[in-house]
Enzyme design. Structure first.
Site, mmCIF file in Angstrom:
data_model
loop_
_atom_site.group_PDB
_atom_site.id
_atom_site.type_symbol
_atom_site.label_atom_id
_atom_site.label_comp_id
_atom_site.label_asym_id
_atom_site.label_seq_id
_atom_site.Cartn_x
_atom_site.Cartn_y
_atom_site.Cartn_z
ATOM 1 N N SER A 1 -7.382 2.138 5.241
ATOM 2 C CA SER A 1 -6.200 1.407 5.665
ATOM 3 C C SER A 1 -6.530 0.624 6.921
ATOM 4 C CB SER A 1 -5.052 2.381 5.955
ATOM 5 O OG SER A 1 -4.032 1.753 6.725
ATOM 6 N N CYS B 1 2.373 -8.848 2.755
ATOM 7 C CA CYS B 1 1.616 -7.607 2.856
ATOM 8 C C CYS B 1 0.127 -7.812 2.558
ATOM 9 C CB CYS B 1 2.226 -6.559 1.927
ATOM 10 S SG CYS B 1 1.725 -4.860 2.292
ATOM 11 N N ASP B 2 -0.632 -6.741 2.794
ATOM 12 C CA ASP B 2 -2.097 -6.771 2.880
ATOM 13 C C ASP B 2 -2.812 -7.608 1.820
ATOM 14 O OD1 ASP B 2 -1.261 -4.824 4.615
ATOM 15 O OD2 ASP B 2 -2.772 -3.366 4.041
ATOM 16 N N LYS B 3 -2.500 -7.391 0.553
ATOM 17 C CA LYS B 3 -3.321 -7.978 -0.501
ATOM 18 C C LYS B 3 -2.838 -9.357 -0.945
ATOM 19 C CE LYS B 3 -5.373 -4.026 -0.253
ATOM 20 N NZ LYS B 3 -4.374 -3.294 0.540
ATOM 21 N N ASP C 1 0.813 -1.215 0.000
ATOM 22 C CA ASP C 1 0.000 0.000 0.000
ATOM 23 C C ASP C 1 0.847 1.266 0.000
ATOM 24 O OD1 ASP C 1 -2.030 -1.816 0.186
ATOM 25 O OD2 ASP C 1 -3.037 -0.844 1.869
ATOM 26 N N CYS D 1 3.678 -4.121 8.236
ATOM 27 C CA CYS D 1 3.445 -3.087 9.250
ATOM 28 C C CYS D 1 3.268 -3.724 10.629
ATOM 29 C CB CYS D 1 2.194 -2.287 8.918
ATOM 30 S SG CYS D 1 2.227 -1.499 7.302
#
Length: 562
Positions: A475, A125-127, A84, A198
């Site tokens: 977010s 990471c997120d996705k 992101d 993160c």
């Protein structure tokens, strides 16, 4: 080891497919004797664009060694690697969510095209995490997900400093808040000290926990510090386990039961996890053809599920503290009376079996059900005339001063316009900021910077003075103010949000779980008759394909044939 069964990757010796593969693999140093062994994809999203992914090649090496030692043949494959904070620079952030489904399709092409027997997915990471889960559900070959860890944070002026702090303070500086540009520059230099995702409880760490709660990651593997001995040990165990899973033919759809989804929803609610987990879990359910209504589960289970761990950003505990207290495994031990403990997991055993010997390391960090951090739900699904298909809000774990907000709307079609209005002090206390055009279709891919507006509101000191509605997403680190996100149907397809005008009265009520537009029905009908769809943005390339094929949020915003 269980006696071998026929594997889909094996072809008759000397046949066309056997011969051309053997020729390829001979050139790569793979012996002919390996042609009968389980062939395992090691799904790696390694990238030098972001710290989230920069260590994955090291993890892949350990997993491949373990697969070979267990009698399998590993094949490392690559996918897109969206971050992101890096990939979000282009197309108003549309490549972030848009890449999730690209990851799923990357995996399908490699694994189905080669007819591999199983997968070990390196989650980061997120996705990439939901993208890999969606692929597991779609392809239904034996799969384990390996959480690859969170980054170590730093300090700034004697205080904890992480990427969330940099994000927040950079927006404060943008709207003339207390933080200077020089401070933001200094903070950016010390926020991240190692590879990994993160360090707060954003979407990445939430989804790592989801993997374990669903039963698709090994118990005790989430969260974990990146590059720690435990992370490598978990990766090694996954490589060993996947080979037996292939022989046992233990597949994702054997694990992704309604009970498993309910367990994952409970886990997210009990930590106040990222709102993005809702649509990602729904996408997994949709890809797996399970028939599970994840949005309905959040609506039903939210009021019944207390918050047991207060982690940053909704609480004060660090993710390191949560891991030390036992992480997801300890959380599920505390939640056990509310869980479907008969659900199957990648261990081949049930949740109950996996939790039998678990002890919670610190019951102040991960509390028992009878002594929660907060009895109120940390994620609330709202419905009403503005959101007939639902909307989400993350009210936090403290007692809110305002739980019902009614005020006049002030409307914006871009985040830039909303942020500029905040900077110009054109937004007054008591107003409801409506930021639209940021949904899955209109963004497209929910690009549009809704989070920027939230942090700008906070930086301007308006967090408790205004409310905000958006069809965009936030977010996973956002937990500020009275912000209603993912309002559905979205404005770009004619959802009610598209019909709101400046000055209209809007009401948000947390206790009644409603979000309403208080305008006469005849007036709404007249506006709807006059409404015209906005011109599509970024209407070429991958984003055009995404926009033209994305389905609704209540189906997970997955790509569908239209």
């Amino acid at each position: 080891m269980t006696p071998p069964r026929k594997l889909r990757s094996n072809f008759p010796r000397g046949s066309y497919l056997w011969a051309v593969r053997n020729a390829q693999w001979q050139a790569m140093g793979i012996p002919e004797s390996d042609s009968e062994k389980p062939k395992i994809a090691v799904v790696n999203s390694s990238s030098e664009l972001a710290a989230c992914y920069s260590h994955l090649d090291q993890v892949a090496k350990v997993v491949k060694e373990a697969i070979r030692a267990a009698g399998g043949v590993p094949f490392e494959i690559r996918t897109a690697a969206p971050s992101d904070f890096v990939t979000g620079a282009g197309a108003r952030g549309a490549y972030m969510l848009g890449a999730r489904d690209l990851v799923t399709n990357d995996i399908e092409v490699a694994v189905e095209g080669a007819q591999l027997d199983g997968m070990v997915c390196l989650t980061s990471c997120d996705k990439t995490v939901p993208g890999q889960l969606m692929a597991a559900a779609r392809l239904n070959v034996p799969t384990i997900l390996v959480p690859c860890g969170y980054q170590a944070s730093g300090e700034w002026k004697g205080h904890h400093n992480d990427i969330e702090e940099v994000f927040i303070h950079s927006m404060h500086a943008q709207v003339g808040g207390a933080t200077s540009v020089e401070d933001v520059v200094e903070m950016s230099r010390s926020a991240i000290r190692t590879p990994g995702v993160c360090s707060g409880l954003g979407t990445a760490n939430t989804m790592h926990i989801v993997c374990e709660a669903l039963g698709l990651a090994l118990p005790g593997s989430a969260p974990v510090a990146a590059l720690s001995e435990k992370m490598f040990a978990d990766a090694r165990s996954a490589g060993e386990r996947i080979v037996q899973m292939v022989w046992d033919d233990l597949k994702p759809r054997d694990i992704l039961s309604p009970g498993a989804f309910a367990n994952a929803v409970r886990a997210v609610l009990s930590i106040g996890g990222s709102l993005n987990a809702v649509k990602h879990l729904q996408a997994v359910a949709t890809e797996g053809e399970t028939g599970v209504d994840v949005y309905g589960l959040f609506e039903q289970l939210g009021p019944q599920t207390p918050v047991l761990a207060g982690l940053r950003p909704i609480g004060e505990h660090l993710i390191e503290t949560f891991e030390a207290a036992g992480g997801c495994r300890a959380l599920m031990k505390q939640l056990a009376p509310l869980l479907d403990t008969s659900a199957l997991t990648v261990t081949g055993r049930s949740v109950a079996d996996n939790l039998q010997a678990v002890r919670v390391g610190d019951e102040e960090v991960i509390r028992p059900i009878e002594r929660p951090v907060s009895p109120r739900p940390a994620i609330v699904l709202l419905r009403g005339s503005l959101a007939p298909e639902g909307a989400l809000i993350k009210p936090g774990i403290g007692e809110r001063k305002v739980r019902r907000f009614t005020g006049p709307a002030i409307c914006f079609d871009t985040s830039d316009a909303a942020v500029q209005a905040i900077r110009d002090k054109a937004i007054r206390p008591g107003q409801v900021i409506v930021m639209r055009g940021a949904g899955a279709c209109g963004g497209p891919a929910m690009g549009g910077g809704a989070s920027r507006v939230v942090f700008a509101i906070d930086g301007a000191g308006l967090g408790e003075e205004v409310a905000m509605l958006t069809d965009g997403h936030l977010s996973g680190l956002v937990c500020k103010g009275l912000v209603v996100a993912e309002v559905a149907p979205e404005s770009a397809v004619g959802g009610p949000l598209a019909l709101v005008r400046d000055g209209d009265t809007v009401t948000v009520d947390l206790d009644q779980r409603v979000v309403d537009l208080e305008v006469d029905e005849a007036e709404i009908a007249a506006r709807r008759a006059a409404w015209q769809a906005p011109r599509p943005l970024f209407d070429k390339g991958w984003l055009q394909i995404y926009r033209a094929n994305v389905g609704p949020l209540n189906e997970g915003a997955v790509l569908v044939k239209k």
